[in-house]
Design an enzyme around this catalytic site. Structure first.
Site, PDB file in Angstrom:
ATOM      1  CG  HIS A 193      -9.140  -9.459   3.170  1.00 23.46           C
ATOM      2  ND1 HIS A 193      -9.265 -10.816   3.046  1.00 23.46           N
ATOM      3  CD2 HIS A 193      -9.044  -8.971   1.900  1.00 23.46           C
ATOM      4  CE1 HIS A 193      -9.247 -11.160   1.764  1.00 23.46           C
ATOM      5  NE2 HIS A 193      -9.106 -10.047   1.041  1.00 23.46           N
ATOM      6  CB  CYS A 209      -7.855  -7.823  -1.475  1.00 26.09           C
ATOM      7  SG  CYS A 209      -9.181  -6.624  -1.761  1.00 26.09           S
TER       8      CYS A 209
END
Length: 308
Positions: A193, A209
């Site tokens: 992301h 992440c």
């Protein structure tokens, strides 16, 4: 200065004007080298965070390539090596490949309409201590524009302990740490992301992440489709033959360096032997290879040559 002279003695340095270069032609069979190194002169207002974005490299990549330079105040006229030459990871050249050790993502889109093959590469941030990004073979299962963030209970608990409570959900907007684009992986709980704090790109700062600069995730988001394979590896060293010379690239290990250094040094030596043991008439500079494994500059350096 000593390290700078050492670098000049073992690799070809190309002087480049400041420019971003994130897409490279895939090299011919037998080589995995892309890009070029650059040397720039710092201005008095430069910092490594500023230079990292300017040259599309990660903060940590600049730090380990310039270990004698103050990353926050390099100083007017200081010569800085921009580590924009890469040995591709030793994986299948398809989909997304993330090498945790170098904090870099490679995207192989396959053949273009003209039949030409390219690789796109971007610096990334990965999991901080205690929140390591796992090695995995997975795939993209959804594409999210303007995602809502639902912080897991573990992260909410961590923030509560710092008297910085998080809501159950964070809507799209400037306060959303996912940024404007996200790729959800089949690996439960993990995303590739964007971010609302791009200064941390190229550092170990996430909760596991994979984080990209807002411009980079927008570019990648528009290229990647659902079902794209994702390979996450930890390759602290990489090797390739290029123009009759054996190059080696060494990065700090993604995990606990003090506990794994000797093991990876042994693996590095074995990899050099494997690369030179296929019938080639070669000469390896073992002292240089050993020094490289210890200094871990992240730069491709010639450690062996084919005899003529």
């Amino acid at each position: 200065m000593k390290n700078f002279i050492f670098l000049l003695s073992v690799v070809a340095i190309v002087l480049l004007q400041p420019a971003r270069a994130e897409r490279y032609l895939l090299p011919p069979s037998g080589s995995s080298m892309v890009g070029q190194l650059a040397i720039i002169s710092a201005r008095h207002e430069d910092t490594f965070i500023h230079l990292a974005r300017k040259f599309a490299v990660g903060f940590q990549e600049l730090v380990i390539a310039n270990s004698k330079v103050d990353p926050w105040l390099p100083g007017e006229g200081t010569q800085i090596v921009v580590p924009s030459r890469y040995i591709l990871p030793d994986t299948a050249r398809e989909g997304l490949v993330l090498n945790l050790a170098e904090m870099r993502l490679y995207y192989y889109p396959g053949n273009s309409d003209s039949g030409t093959q390219y690789v796109h590469t971007y610096p990334i941030s990965i999991g901080k201590e205690g929140w390591h990004t796992p090695h995995s073979l997975t795939r993209v299962i959804s594409r999210l524009k303007d995602p809502t963030w639902f912080p897991p209970e573990s992260i909410r608990k961590e923030h509560a302990q710092r008297n910085d409570p998080l809501p159950a959900s964070v809507p799209p907007g400037p306060d959303n740490p996912l940024g404007k684009y996200a790729l959800r992986l089949a690996l439960p709980g993990y995303l590739i992301h964007g971010t609302n704090e791009p200064r941390g790109i190229g550092m170990k700062v996430t909760h596991g992440c994979i984080r990209l600069h807002p411009d980079d995730i927008k570019d990648l988001f528009n290229r990647v489709s659902i079902g794209t394979p994702v390979t996450i590896v930890n390759q602290p060293y990489k090797l390739t033959w290029h123009s009759g010379q054996l190059y080696a690239e060494m990065h700090p290990n993604e995990g606990n360096e003090s506990k794994t250094n000797s093991r990876h040094l042994t693996q590095f030596v074995k990899a050099v032997i494997t690369a030179t043991g296929s019938g080639k008439d070669y000469k390896v500079n073992w002292k240089l290879a050993n020094d490289l494994a210890k200094t871990k500059t992240g730069l491709p350096v010639i450690v062996g040559t084919q005899r003529q």
